[in-house]
Design an enzyme around this catalytic site. Structure first.
Site, PDB file in Angstrom:
ATOM      1  N   CYS A 184       0.806  -1.216   0.000  1.00  0.00           N
ATOM      2  CA  CYS A 184       0.000   0.000   0.000  1.00  0.00           C
ATOM      3  C   CYS A 184       0.841   1.270   0.000  1.00  0.00           C
ATOM      4  CB  CYS A 184      -0.919  -0.027   1.200  1.00  0.00           C
ATOM      5  SG  CYS A 184      -1.637  -1.661   1.441  1.00  0.00           S
ATOM      6  N   HIS A 232      -3.443   6.204   4.154  1.00  0.00           N
ATOM      7  CA  HIS A 232      -3.809   4.931   3.540  1.00  0.00           C
ATOM      8  C   HIS A 232      -5.045   4.387   4.267  1.00  0.00           C
ATOM      9  CE1 HIS A 232      -3.962   0.952   2.133  1.00  0.00           C
ATOM     10  NE2 HIS A 232      -3.372   0.401   3.176  1.00  0.00           N
ATOM     11  N   ASN A 244      -9.688  -1.688   2.017  1.00  0.00           N
ATOM     12  CA  ASN A 244      -8.273  -1.416   1.746  1.00  0.00           C
ATOM     13  C   ASN A 244      -7.981  -1.740   0.275  1.00  0.00           C
ATOM     14  OD1 ASN A 244      -5.506  -1.504   1.513  1.00  0.00           O
ATOM     15  ND2 ASN A 244      -5.173  -2.626   3.420  1.00  0.00           N
TER      16      ASN A 244
HETATM   17  O1  UT7 Z   1      -2.467  -2.629   4.020  1.00  0.00           O
HETATM   18  C1  UT7 Z   1      -2.131  -3.439   5.114  1.00  0.00           C
HETATM   19  C2  UT7 Z   1      -3.176  -4.478   5.292  1.00  0.00           C
HETATM   20  N1  UT7 Z   1      -3.399  -4.947   6.592  1.00  0.00           N
HETATM   21  C3  UT7 Z   1      -3.927  -4.250   7.613  1.00  0.00           C
HETATM   22  O2  UT7 Z   1      -4.130  -3.067   7.586  1.00  0.00           O
HETATM   23  C4  UT7 Z   1      -4.272  -5.057   8.834  1.00  0.00           C
HETATM   24  C5  UT7 Z   1      -3.988  -4.363  10.121  1.00  0.00           C
HETATM   25  N2  UT7 Z   1      -4.644  -5.060  11.198  1.00  0.00           N
HETATM   26  C6  UT7 Z   1      -5.958  -4.912  11.454  1.00  0.00           C
HETATM   27  O3  UT7 Z   1      -6.610  -4.129  10.810  1.00  0.00           O
HETATM   28  C7  UT7 Z   1      -6.558  -5.727  12.570  1.00  0.00           C
HETATM   29  O4  UT7 Z   1      -5.528  -6.420  13.241  1.00  0.00           O
HETATM   30  C8  UT7 Z   1      -7.608  -6.726  12.048  1.00  0.00           C
HETATM   31  C9  UT7 Z   1      -8.852  -5.974  11.591  1.00  0.00           C
HETATM   32  C10 UT7 Z   1      -7.070  -7.568  10.926  1.00  0.00           C
HETATM   33  C11 UT7 Z   1      -8.040  -7.673  13.178  1.00  0.00           C
HETATM   34  O5  UT7 Z   1      -8.507  -6.908  14.289  1.00  0.00           O
HETATM   35  P1  UT7 Z   1      -8.025  -7.284  15.762  1.00  0.00           P
HETATM   36  O6  UT7 Z   1      -8.762  -6.435  16.692  1.00  0.00           O
HETATM   37  O7  UT7 Z   1      -6.527  -7.208  15.789  1.00  0.00           O
HETATM   38  O8  UT7 Z   1      -8.543  -8.747  15.918  1.00  0.00           O
HETATM   39  P2  UT7 Z   1      -7.691 -10.086  16.176  1.00  0.00           P
HETATM   40  O9  UT7 Z   1      -6.829 -10.428  15.009  1.00  0.00           O
HETATM   41  O10 UT7 Z   1      -7.030  -9.979  17.502  1.00  0.00           O
HETATM   42  O11 UT7 Z   1      -8.850 -11.146  16.260  1.00  0.00           O
HETATM   43  C12 UT7 Z   1      -9.820 -11.099  17.297  1.00  0.00           C
HETATM   44  C13 UT7 Z   1     -10.817 -12.221  17.072  1.00  0.00           C
HETATM   45  C14 UT7 Z   1     -10.168 -13.570  16.821  1.00  0.00           C
HETATM   46  O12 UT7 Z   1     -10.938 -14.550  17.469  1.00  0.00           O
HETATM   47  P3  UT7 Z   1     -10.465 -15.151  18.894  1.00  0.00           P
HETATM   48  O13 UT7 Z   1      -9.113 -15.748  18.653  1.00  0.00           O
HETATM   49  O14 UT7 Z   1     -10.434 -13.983  19.813  1.00  0.00           O
HETATM   50  O15 UT7 Z   1     -11.523 -16.151  19.187  1.00  0.00           O
HETATM   51  C15 UT7 Z   1     -10.297 -13.741  15.326  1.00  0.00           C
HETATM   52  O16 UT7 Z   1     -10.342 -15.113  14.950  1.00  0.00           O
HETATM   53  O17 UT7 Z   1     -11.621 -11.942  15.909  1.00  0.00           O
HETATM   54  C16 UT7 Z   1     -11.618 -13.090  15.058  1.00  0.00           C
HETATM   55  N3  UT7 Z   1     -11.782 -12.640  13.673  1.00  0.00           N
HETATM   56  C17 UT7 Z   1     -12.996 -12.438  13.138  1.00  0.00           C
HETATM   57  N4  UT7 Z   1     -14.232 -12.556  13.635  1.00  0.00           N
HETATM   58  C18 UT7 Z   1     -15.277 -12.254  12.837  1.00  0.00           C
HETATM   59  C19 UT7 Z   1     -10.831 -12.358  12.762  1.00  0.00           C
HETATM   60  N5  UT7 Z   1     -11.412 -11.960  11.602  1.00  0.00           N
HETATM   61  C20 UT7 Z   1     -12.757 -11.991  11.820  1.00  0.00           C
HETATM   62  C21 UT7 Z   1     -13.886 -11.692  11.028  1.00  0.00           C
HETATM   63  N6  UT7 Z   1     -15.110 -11.839  11.578  1.00  0.00           N
HETATM   64  N7  UT7 Z   1     -13.776 -11.251   9.751  1.00  0.00           N
END
Ligand code: UT7
Length: 325
Positions: free
Chosen positions: A112, A252, A282
């Site tokens: 990005c 971004h 994104n």
């Molecule tokens: O251009 C660069 C591209 N990447 C990014 O910008 C990503 C940057 N990171 C983020 O935006 C965030 O880390 C995310 C949005 C990807 C994830 O948010 P988070 O608050 O860090 O959540 P997490 O990864 O800690 O996951 C929390 C929970 C997990 O479940 P458990 O382990 O707590 O039971 C995940 O499995 O949310 C779960 N989870 C979902 N639940 C429902 C992950 N994706 C989803 C989903 N729907 N789509």
């Protein structure tokens, strides 16, 4: 002095809502909206590919500059989702535009941050020799996500954005660009399968190693906030201006929470940060030029405004640009 002569953008018509994703993977509108701010994203039609998106945005930017493709001297396309592996998408775009045999190249792999890096390259090319350079950011990430992986799939969308850069008064002046890279963080956002180390072949297919993005979301989040906020400060120091002088930051558009965290660190009120992640998700290297084009078109930027663009991406790369309207 490098001038922005025209702005362009394009997003495909097909809309994918959070509810559409909820019908395919174990997710829901509430989770996606609260964790990311994303409500919809635009996905390319089955018969659309990267070149189609890039071409649409390029046509808008060239027309906005009051030019034709014959006026271009060089084309740079920033993309991690090229039309084909070889040659570069920029060469195919040159042909589609009918721009003549001008030099072209892609800037790939920077995720990005690629489009702001490409701006930096373009302004150096213009400083070396007066010319008109088309700088496109385009991404068709819907073809690189696993449609079964909810943690990455719901974040991305397809789009293209572009500017025409040159010399003269133009619509705005590109004052400065700051970029940086930490290659030791390459693994936090990567697509390894398909390169020479891990070729995409029958063996990788059998082991389930498809050509999909892999991401350590939390680590990307942490790096993104720190690097984008620092780089906004960095480019402001370079041009000897302060946050109080900034009319609008266009970051971004990866995640509304990342944008809010950067905004607070930099010390800005919400009305001085442009957000359209709710509509597009994104869109990789297209995200900043698309938002810039949209902000200009929506009348969010007035003559005299100082606008700061900032991005982060796979690499790990970061970049910021100062644009004086
Ligand atoms: O251009 C660069 C591209 N990447 C990014 O910008 C990503 C940057 N990171 C983020 O935006 C965030 O880390 C995310 C949005 C990807 C994830 O948010 P988070 O608050 O860090 O959540 P997490 O990864 O800690 O996951 C929390 C929970 C997990 O479940 P458990 O382990 O707590 O039971 C995940 O499995 O949310 C779960 N989870 C979902 N639940 C429902 C992950 N994706 C989803 C989903 N729907 N789509």
């Amino acid at each position: 002095m490098t001038a922005v002569l025209g702005f362009g953008g394009y997003a495909p018509e097909r809309i994918m809502t959070n509810d559409d994703w909820a019908a395919l993977v174990d997710t829901d509108d509430e989770w996606i909206t609260t964790r990311t701010g994303i409500r919809r994203r635009h996905f390319a039609a089955d018969d659309e590919s990267t070149l189609d998106l890039a071409h649409e945005a390029a046509l808008v930017a060239i027309a906005d500059a009051g030019m034709t493709a014959a006026d271009l001297d060089e084309i740079i396309v920033a993309t991690d989702t090229p039309e084909v592996y070889t040659p570069d998408t920029a060469a195919l775009l040159q042909d589609r535009l009918g721009a003549g045999n001008i030099p072209t190249y892609d800037l790939g792999g920077s995720g990005c941050a690629g489009w702001i890096q490409a701006l930096d390259v373009a302004r150096a090319r213009i400083a070396f020799e007066p010319k008109v350079v088309l700088v496109v950011g385009v991404e068709l990430i819907s073809r690189l996500i696993s449609w079964a992986d909810r943690s990455t799939a719901v974040l991305f969308g397809d789009a293209a954005g572009a500017v025409v850069l040159g010399l003269g008064a133009g619509r705005a002046e590109l004052l400065d660009v700051v970029t940086g890279t930490d290659g030791s963080k390459a693994s936090i956002l990567t697509l390894e399968t398909g390169g020479t180390r891990k070729p995409f072949n029958a063996e990788s297919l059998a082991s389930g190693a498809y050509q999909f993005l892999a991401m350590d979301g939390r680590e990307v989040f942490r790096e993104a906030v720190g690097r984008m906020a620092d780089t906004v400060g960095g480019v402001l120091r370079r041009i000897d201006r302060s946050v109080d002088d900034v009319a609008l930051v266009i970051p971004h558009q990866a995640n509304k929470r990342i944008i809010d965290a950067v905004r607070k660190r930099v010390g800005l009120e919400p009305d001085r940060v442009y957000v359209n992640v709710q509509e597009y998700g994104n869109t990789g290297s297209a995200s900043v030029p698309l938002a810039l084009w949209e902000a200009v078109g929506a009348g969010r930027i007035a003559a005299g405004d100082l606008v700061i663009l900032t991005a982060f991406g796979a690499g790990f790369h970061w970049a910021a640009a100062a644009v004086q309207f």
